[in-house]
Motif scaffolding. Structure first.
Motif, PDB file in Angstrom:
ATOM      1  N   VAL A 159      -1.830   7.150  -6.975  1.00 53.32           N
ATOM      2  CA  VAL A 159      -1.378   5.907  -6.344  1.00 53.32           C
ATOM      3  C   VAL A 159      -2.497   5.364  -5.463  1.00 53.32           C
ATOM      4  O   VAL A 159      -3.063   6.102  -4.652  1.00 53.32           O
ATOM      5  N   ALA A 160      -2.800   4.086  -5.627  1.00 59.05           N
ATOM      6  CA  ALA A 160      -3.788   3.420  -4.777  1.00 59.05           C
ATOM      7  C   ALA A 160      -3.091   2.332  -3.977  1.00 59.05           C
ATOM      8  O   ALA A 160      -2.452   1.435  -4.556  1.00 59.05           O
ATOM      9  N   LEU A 163      -0.722  -0.535  -5.791  1.00 51.82           N
ATOM     10  CA  LEU A 163       0.257  -1.315  -5.027  1.00 51.82           C
ATOM     11  C   LEU A 163      -0.467  -2.255  -4.085  1.00 51.82           C
ATOM     12  O   LEU A 163      -1.287  -1.834  -3.259  1.00 51.82           O
ATOM     13  N   THR A 164      -0.179  -3.542  -4.211  1.00 54.33           N
ATOM     14  CA  THR A 164      -0.818  -4.566  -3.382  1.00 54.33           C
ATOM     15  C   THR A 164       0.248  -5.285  -2.566  1.00 54.33           C
ATOM     16  O   THR A 164       1.459  -5.104  -2.804  1.00 54.33           O
ATOM     17  N   PRO A 165      -0.143  -6.125  -1.598  1.00 58.97           N
ATOM     18  CA  PRO A 165       0.840  -6.919  -0.862  1.00 58.97           C
ATOM     19  C   PRO A 165       1.606  -7.832  -1.820  1.00 58.97           C
ATOM     20  O   PRO A 165       1.169  -8.065  -2.956  1.00 58.97           O
ATOM     21  N   PRO A 166       2.762  -8.348  -1.397  1.00 57.64           N
ATOM     22  CA  PRO A 166       3.553  -9.218  -2.273  1.00 57.64           C
ATOM     23  C   PRO A 166       2.767 -10.396  -2.828  1.00 57.64           C
ATOM     24  O   PRO A 166       3.067 -10.887  -3.917  1.00 57.64           O
ATOM     25  N   SER A 167       1.748 -10.835  -2.093  1.00 58.12           N
ATOM     26  CA  SER A 167       0.928 -11.950  -2.574  1.00 58.12           C
ATOM     27  C   SER A 167       0.080 -11.557  -3.771  1.00 58.12           C
ATOM     28  O   SER A 167      -0.426 -12.420  -4.503  1.00 58.12           O
ATOM     29  N   GLY A 168      -0.095 -10.261  -3.964  1.00 56.21           N
ATOM     30  CA  GLY A 168      -0.925  -9.774  -5.048  1.00 56.21           C
ATOM     31  C   GLY A 168      -2.398  -9.730  -4.719  1.00 56.21           C
ATOM     32  O   GLY A 168      -3.212  -9.299  -5.538  1.00 56.21           O
ATOM     33  N   THR A 169      -2.762 -10.159  -3.504  1.00 62.49           N
ATOM     34  CA  THR A 169      -4.168 -10.208  -3.107  1.00 62.49           C
ATOM     35  C   THR A 169      -4.423  -9.268  -1.937  1.00 62.49           C
ATOM     36  O   THR A 169      -3.734  -9.334  -0.916  1.00 62.49           O
ATOM     37  N   ALA A 170      -5.408  -8.393  -2.087  1.00 70.21           N
ATOM     38  CA  ALA A 170      -5.770  -7.476  -1.008  1.00 70.21           C
ATOM     39  C   ALA A 170      -6.828  -8.122  -0.127  1.00 70.21           C
ATOM     40  O   ALA A 170      -7.873  -8.543  -0.607  1.00 70.21           O
ATOM     41  N   GLU A 177       3.449  -5.776  -4.992  1.00 70.86           N
ATOM     42  CA  GLU A 177       3.075  -6.067  -6.372  1.00 70.86           C
ATOM     43  C   GLU A 177       2.588  -4.759  -7.002  1.00 70.86           C
ATOM     44  O   GLU A 177       1.905  -3.966  -6.345  1.00 70.86           O
ATOM     45  N   VAL A 178       2.932  -4.531  -8.263  1.00 71.02           N
ATOM     46  CA  VAL A 178       2.640  -3.252  -8.917  1.00 71.02           C
ATOM     47  C   VAL A 178       1.832  -3.480 -10.187  1.00 71.02           C
ATOM     48  O   VAL A 178       2.202  -4.301 -11.036  1.00 71.02           O
ATOM     49  N   ILE A 179       0.741  -2.737 -10.293  1.00 76.49           N
ATOM     50  CA  ILE A 179      -0.050  -2.721 -11.524  1.00 76.49           C
ATOM     51  C   ILE A 179      -0.199  -1.263 -11.942  1.00 76.49           C
ATOM     52  O   ILE A 179      -0.617  -0.426 -11.143  1.00 76.49           O
ATOM     53  N   GLU A 180       0.146  -0.952 -13.199  1.00 74.83           N
ATOM     54  CA  GLU A 180       0.057   0.428 -13.677  1.00 74.83           C
ATOM     55  C   GLU A 180      -1.014   0.541 -14.759  1.00 74.83           C
ATOM     56  O   GLU A 180      -1.112  -0.313 -15.644  1.00 74.83           O
ATOM     57  N   HIS A 181      -1.813   1.592 -14.659  1.00 76.87           N
ATOM     58  CA  HIS A 181      -2.872   1.859 -15.625  1.00 76.87           C
ATOM     59  C   HIS A 181      -2.632   3.241 -16.229  1.00 76.87           C
ATOM     60  O   HIS A 181      -2.500   4.232 -15.496  1.00 76.87           O
TER      61      HIS A 181
END
Length: 494
Positions: free
Chosen positions: A382-383, A411-418, A368-372
């Motif tokens: 990159v985190a 970048l997080t796991p596909p679930s979006g939860t770390a 999962e990708v979140i860009e700031h």
């Protein structure tokens, strides 16, 4: 839970035997791994209560060229007898020679022709910190040297040396020679010893669950009961097949310790010990090199490691206690393009697993990708937010340091939860490492430098580094929790 009853004589005797079989099984594992990885002068036979080697006959490791290793195994049911001068020099319960006198006598006999011998006292007893000589034991080697030789005849150590030499029946010069090869492997308590053996079974390419350990130790006991005092490579390999213990390739061991001693360091083909070079009093506070030592020096040591492993090594396991930036660097040092199967022991909720770079998987796991937007330059931050989410801390660091980055990609796991359990096994770790790399390849094509912040399992950091190619120059940061929060550790060309 109810307390266990005090052990009776039979219990003490059988537990002591079991402890000795653990030591013998450890030696069998070392034989298998050394021969499989083409180590120099590998063990060819493990002796158990071997004839002709005096009182150092409990477990013997025989090689083509000296020194052979002779282990005296001593088990204790409690902590009333620490290893100190009294324990080593007092006569036996029957009035016979002391432990030290027996060891010295056998050592003299083994080296009478001018040869050498590796001598070890293996016990679950602890060293007495108040003893004049034992207090100087080097935890890295198990030797009392070099501190045992420090001090004149009137010093506390000097007086202790004189007493030890007299009891051993040797000169002080001979005592120093003996203490230069006599290793005190302690305290190897039963539970910790079994855990270490399971780790050793893992890197030897064997099943490493408790049942597998008991099968191996049980085979040693069976051989001894049947009168076999020499366990050869052929016998041990046949036992592994018969007991169905084989799980993968035996690996060369690269031990890297920056936080606390590595229990497998003595088994390692190459060991990097930076414990005393890291700042902090515990493994929770050791986060960066202690001046004058630097990250650059540690990078040089790690990147030189391949040259210290046996020639032709193709399978490597990294062991020890290191944080994420060094773990990532180990991965880049043994990148997949080198043809090395790199593995790390990953501890999790269900026990330890071996995460290997050769573990097959079906398809890459796209993160999962979140860009700031940061808008401070043309580089990228990159985190990797897999075990926990470091976004807020990274934001703060980027702002305070005014790093020249255009955006922060989280970048997080596909679930979006770390979370700690977001990666269940080696296959998932490899799939996610490839998914992360592939995404970063696409978004860094026109970027000259990446700033990498890791918050993930150590095994994933190793595997991600292993896949780190066709990317831009990467600066890897370590979370130091103090001062600025992060510190640039390594610069990697990818």
């Amino acid at each position: 839970m109810p307390h266990l009853p005090a052990p009776g004589p039979t219990s003490v005797r059988t537990t002591g035997d079991y402890y000795q079989w653990l030591v013998a099984w450890e030696s069998c594992l070392t034989l298998l791994r050394e021969n499989a990885t083409r180590s120099h002068n590998p063990i060819h036979t493990v002796g158990v209560e071997l004839d002709g080697v005096g009182n150092l006959d409990d477990v013997v490791l025989l090689r083509d060229a000296p020194p052979n290793t002779y282990k005296q195994v001593k088990y204790a049911v409690d902590s009333t007898t620490p290893v100190n001068e009294e324990y080593l020099t007092k006569p036996s319960a029957s009035g016979g020679p002391s432990i030290l006198k027996k060891i010295a006598k056998t050592w003299r006999e083994l080296t009478a022709d001018g040869g050498s011998a590796d001598v070890r006292l293996v016990t679950n007893r602890a060293a007495d910190p108040e003893d004049d000589l034992m207090a100087g034991r080097d935890a890295r080697t198990g030797l009392l040297m070099p501190k045992a030789a420090v001090g004149g005849a009137k010093s506390l150590r000097g007086k202790a040396r004189a007493r030890w030499a007299q009891e051993a029946g040797v000169t002080e010069a001979e005592l120093i020679d003996l203490l230069s090869v006599l290793r005190f492997d302690l305290p190897l308590d039963m539970v910790r010893f079994q855990e270490n053996l399971q780790l050793l079974m893992t890197v030897t390419g064997l099943r490493h669950d408790q049942q597998a350990l008991e099968k191996g130790v049980g085979w040693v006991a069976k051989m001894v009961r049947e009168g076999h005092r020499k366990l050869t490579k052929t016998m041990i390999e046949a036992a592994v097949t018969e007991l169905e213990l084989k799980a993968g390739p035996a690996r060369a061991i690269l031990s890297i310790a920056t936080l606390k001693p590595d229990p497998l360091a003595s088994e390692a083909d190459h060991a990097i010990d930076w414990i005393d070079r890291f700042d902090g009093d515990s493994d929770y506070t050791k986060r960066r090199p202690l001046s004058p030592h630097t990250w650059a020096q540690l990078q040089t040591d790690i990147e030189a490691a391949p040259g210290h492993l046996p020639a032709g090594t193709t399978a490597v396991s990294v062991t020890g206690s290191i944080r994420l930036a060094p773990a990532f660097l180990v991965g880049t040092t043994f990148r997949m393009v080198t043809g090395t199967d790199l593995a790390a022991v990953q501890r999790g909720r269900t026990g330890s697993q071996l995460w290997s770079s050769n573990e097959p998987f079906d398809t890459p796991l796209a993160p999962e990708v979140i860009e700031h937007e940061i808008s401070q330059g043309d580089e990228i931050a990159v985190a990797i937010a897999v075990a926990t989410d470091p976004t807020e801390d990274v934001f703060e660091y980027l702002d305070e340091q005014n790093l020249p980055v255009s955006k922060l990609i989280v970048l997080t796991p596909p679930s979006g939860t770390a979370n700690d359990g977001s990666i269940p096994d080696s296959a998932a770790a490899n799939a996610l490492a490839v998914g992360i790399r592939d995404h970063l390849r696409r978004c860094t094509r026109r970027v000259r430098r990446m700033h990498l912040f890791l918050a993930c399992p150590m095994g994933l950091a190793v595997l991600l580094g292993n896949r780190w190619n066709r990317l831009c120059q990467t600066i890897v940061y370590e979370d130091i929790k103090i001062d600025d929060g992060y510190e640039a550790a390594f610069t990697i060309e990818a």
